[in-house]
Structure formats: C-alpha cells, structure tokens
Design a protein around this motif. Structure first.
Motif, PDB file in Angstrom:
ATOM      1  N   CYS A  42       0.831  -1.207   0.000  1.00  0.00           N
ATOM      2  CA  CYS A  42       0.000   0.000   0.000  1.00  0.00           C
ATOM      3  C   CYS A  42       0.867   1.261   0.000  1.00  0.00           C
ATOM      4  CB  CYS A  42      -0.918   0.008   1.224  1.00  0.00           C
ATOM      5  SG  CYS A  42      -2.233  -1.238   1.167  1.00  0.00           S
ATOM      6  N   VAL A  55     -11.273  -2.096  -3.222  1.00  0.00           N
ATOM      7  CA  VAL A  55     -10.650  -2.341  -4.517  1.00  0.00           C
ATOM      8  C   VAL A  55      -9.147  -2.560  -4.366  1.00  0.00           C
ATOM      9  CG1 VAL A  55     -10.255   0.122  -5.004  1.00  0.00           C
ATOM     10  CG2 VAL A  55     -10.490  -1.511  -6.902  1.00  0.00           C
ATOM     11  N   HIS A  56      -8.531  -1.875  -3.409  1.00  0.00           N
ATOM     12  CA  HIS A  56      -7.100  -2.047  -3.192  1.00  0.00           C
ATOM     13  C   HIS A  56      -6.801  -3.418  -2.579  1.00  0.00           C
ATOM     14  CE1 HIS A  56      -7.645   2.471  -2.869  1.00  0.00           C
ATOM     15  NE2 HIS A  56      -6.916   2.308  -3.964  1.00  0.00           N
ATOM     16  N   ALA A  58      -8.687  -6.045  -2.858  1.00  0.00           N
ATOM     17  CA  ALA A  58      -8.966  -7.041  -3.899  1.00  0.00           C
ATOM     18  C   ALA A  58      -7.814  -7.136  -4.889  1.00  0.00           C
ATOM     19  CB  ALA A  58     -10.260  -6.684  -4.626  1.00  0.00           C
ATOM     20  N   ALA A  59      -7.230  -5.994  -5.247  1.00  0.00           N
ATOM     21  CA  ALA A  59      -6.100  -5.998  -6.175  1.00  0.00           C
ATOM     22  C   ALA A  59      -4.897  -6.700  -5.561  1.00  0.00           C
ATOM     23  CB  ALA A  59      -5.737  -4.564  -6.561  1.00  0.00           C
ATOM     24  N   TYR A  60      -4.693  -6.471  -4.273  1.00  0.00           N
ATOM     25  CA  TYR A  60      -3.575  -7.115  -3.586  1.00  0.00           C
ATOM     26  C   TYR A  60      -3.783  -8.621  -3.521  1.00  0.00           C
ATOM     27  CZ  TYR A  60      -0.256  -8.319   0.081  1.00  0.00           C
ATOM     28  OH  TYR A  60       0.768  -8.902   0.805  1.00  0.00           O
ATOM     29  N   GLU A  62      -5.534 -10.417  -5.587  1.00  0.00           N
ATOM     30  CA  GLU A  62      -5.351 -10.925  -6.945  1.00  0.00           C
ATOM     31  C   GLU A  62      -3.865 -11.087  -7.265  1.00  0.00           C
ATOM     32  OE1 GLU A  62      -6.851 -12.366 -10.539  1.00  0.00           O
ATOM     33  OE2 GLU A  62      -7.950 -11.729  -8.742  1.00  0.00           O
ATOM     34  N   ARG A  63      -3.077 -10.124  -6.847  1.00  0.00           N
ATOM     35  CA  ARG A  63      -1.631 -10.181  -7.079  1.00  0.00           C
ATOM     36  C   ARG A  63      -1.002 -11.333  -6.294  1.00  0.00           C
ATOM     37  NH1 ARG A  63       2.418  -8.297  -3.984  1.00  0.00           N
ATOM     38  NH2 ARG A  63       4.431  -7.811  -4.947  1.00  0.00           N
TER      39      ARG A  63
END
Length: 303
Positions: A42, A55-56, A58-60, A62-63
């Motif tokens: 972050c 959303v952040h 979720a993106a993390y 996913e990564r």
C-alpha cells in the motif's frame, strides 16, 4: 510506515493487536508477515491507512494469487480482515476495507502431509542408535509424536512433569494450540522410549525442566529446550539414515499415527479426541487409509 503516520494511538492499537489479541506464536508470526507485506504494498502505491478501499485489498489479493497458493492467500486475507477490523474498533479507520473482499475458492478433502507406512515408521525407529543419548532422545521425540498424534510444538513444549503416572499407566500431558491442555495415555512403545531416555539422562526428578533438550558439542544434555526446527532437521536426517525415500516433516508422524490407528480398526471419532481436533473433518485430512484402495482400483485398468 502507514500506521505510524496515523499517530501514537494507531501505533499502540497496532501493537496491541499482535501482543494482546494473538497468543499463539506461530499465528502471530504469520499475521505479522501478512500485515507487513500488505502495508508495504500500500505504501509503495501511495496509499494511506485511511484511503485503503476494498478495490485495493482485492487488487492485492489478486496479485498474491499469482505467486502464492490458495491456502496462503486465504490465510493472509483472514489476517488482514482481523487486523483491520481491530483498527475499526479502535477508531483508527472508519470501515474495514477487507470485509467485503472474497478470497480464492479452496476446498480440501485430503491433506498433503507426507505419511509413512507402518513398516516405514518402524524402519525409521529401529534405525536410530539407542546406545547414545542423542539416539534415545530422538527416538523418544518421534515416539511421542507418532503414538499420541502430538504436534511437534506440543512434544517439544513438554516438561518432565508432563510425563506422569495415573493409575497403572503413564500419561502424557500435551499443551496444544490455544492454551488447551490435553492428557492422553502413553502407548507402551512411547513409554518404553521415554523411560529409557529419562534413565540415561537422569533428569526424571527435574520436574519443571524441559523434557526434550538440546545437546552440547561435548554430547552432554543441556538445559535448553529442543526447538521444532531442531526436530525437523533431526527427522530428515534420521529418515535419510534409515533409507526412506518418502519426504518427511514434523507433521508426518501425526498423520502416520492417525492412519495406522484407523487401519487397525480405530474409529475416526476417537482419533479426533486423541489428536485434540476441534472437528472430525480436520482428522479426516490425515486419514490415508483409502490410498491403497485407490491404487488397487487404478490397477484394474488393463490395457
């Protein structure tokens, strides 16, 4: 660090989460790793603690899924949910951005822990040189794990007084996860191994001292408790010396003991109680009694 920028209250709440709310050392280490990696990600993205949104997260997640297994991703997401929820309760952030984020689907019906056959476990135990102090100790450690389904942390956490008489039998007192105390009768083989070890070391009267200890360079027993990483190195070395090709780990002996018990007509519900599992489904993950049946069925494919 993101937490420090929110002031002393946020820092104090963050520290209290790991020191006061999480008592298990292993869980604390795993959760701290999850928090550190997420907050560093972050910070690298220019976010503050209060601007992190679903959303952040979720993106993390996913990564993470691109480099880590599904169980690891689920564990880390659970750690973030718990941490951020605690920060909400402490009024550090207004809402939990991880609350609505879904982790990867992962259903486990069979564990991945390597299991030894009964004859392989016996081969390993018999290959240990019981004429040395180290050999007696190692055989006793493995004996406790395989005959009581004990976790390695519970085995190395035992004091001398945790091997005690009750009625006509000796018992083992295991200190399991979550502070649970679990008493189980000692199998006659485990009893023989422990008695031989205690007789050779002369520590039977040191009731408050560690049961399993490290050995000094002069091969004398020290006062230092054996660590689970010491046990892991030991069992891998013993497996190589015994000529076993199966990859082993500390949990192997828990799974091996449960499987051998069930193969000899033991009931899954009783295995659950011996292993101190909360759910019978967890015990079932260690059950490999169906493996041989599956192999027999595969061999019916005659081409």
């Amino acid at each position: 660090m993101l937490v420090s920028r929110e002031g002393p209250h946020a820092e104090r709440r963050f520290v209290e989460f790991f020191t006061a709310r999480i008592r298990n050392r292993g869980t604390r280490a795993n959760y701290a790793r999850a928090a550190r990696d997420f907050l560093a990600w972050c910070e690298a993205g220019g976010l503050s603690l209060r601007t992190i949104g679903p959303v952040h997260v979720a993106a993390y997640v996913e990564r993470l899924g691109q480099t880590h297994s599904a169980p690891t991703v689920k564990l880390r997401l659970a750690a973030l949910r718990m941490l951020l929820d605690d920060l909400v309760v402490g009024q550090v952030i207004p809402t939990n951005p991880a609350a609505s984020v879904q982790g990867p689907r992962h259903v486990v019906k069979k564990g991945s822990t390597p299991v030894l056959r009964a004859d392989e476990a016996r081969q390993l135990l018999d290959a240990i040189d019981a004429t040395t102090l180290v050999g007696l100790r190692d055989r006793a450690v493995i004996g406790v794990m395989v005959y009581s389904f004990a976790r390695v942390s519970a085995a190395v956490g035992m004091n001398v007084e945790d091997y005690f008489p009750q009625g006509r039998r000796m018992w083992l007192r295991l200190h399991e996860k979550g502070g649970k105390r679990h008493d189980v009768p000692a199998h006659h083989n485990a009893e023989a191994y422990l008695d031989a070890y205690l007789e050779a070391t002369g520590i039977r009267d040191e009731r408050k001292g560690p049961l399993f200890r490290t050995v000094s360079p002069r091969r004398d027993l020290s006062l230092t408790r054996l660590h689970r990483t010491d046990v892991l190195r030991m069992i891998k070395r013993r497996a190589r010396q015994a000529g076993l090709t199966t990859a082993v780990c500390c949990h192997t002996f828990r799974a091996t003991g449960i499987t051998a018990y069930l193969e000899n007509g033991g009931l899954l519900e009783h295995a659950q109680r011996i292993a101190a599992h909360e759910s019978v489904r967890t015990t079932k993950l260690y059950d490999r009694t169906s493996d041989a049946v599956s192999l027999d069925e595969i061999e019916r494919i005659v081409i």
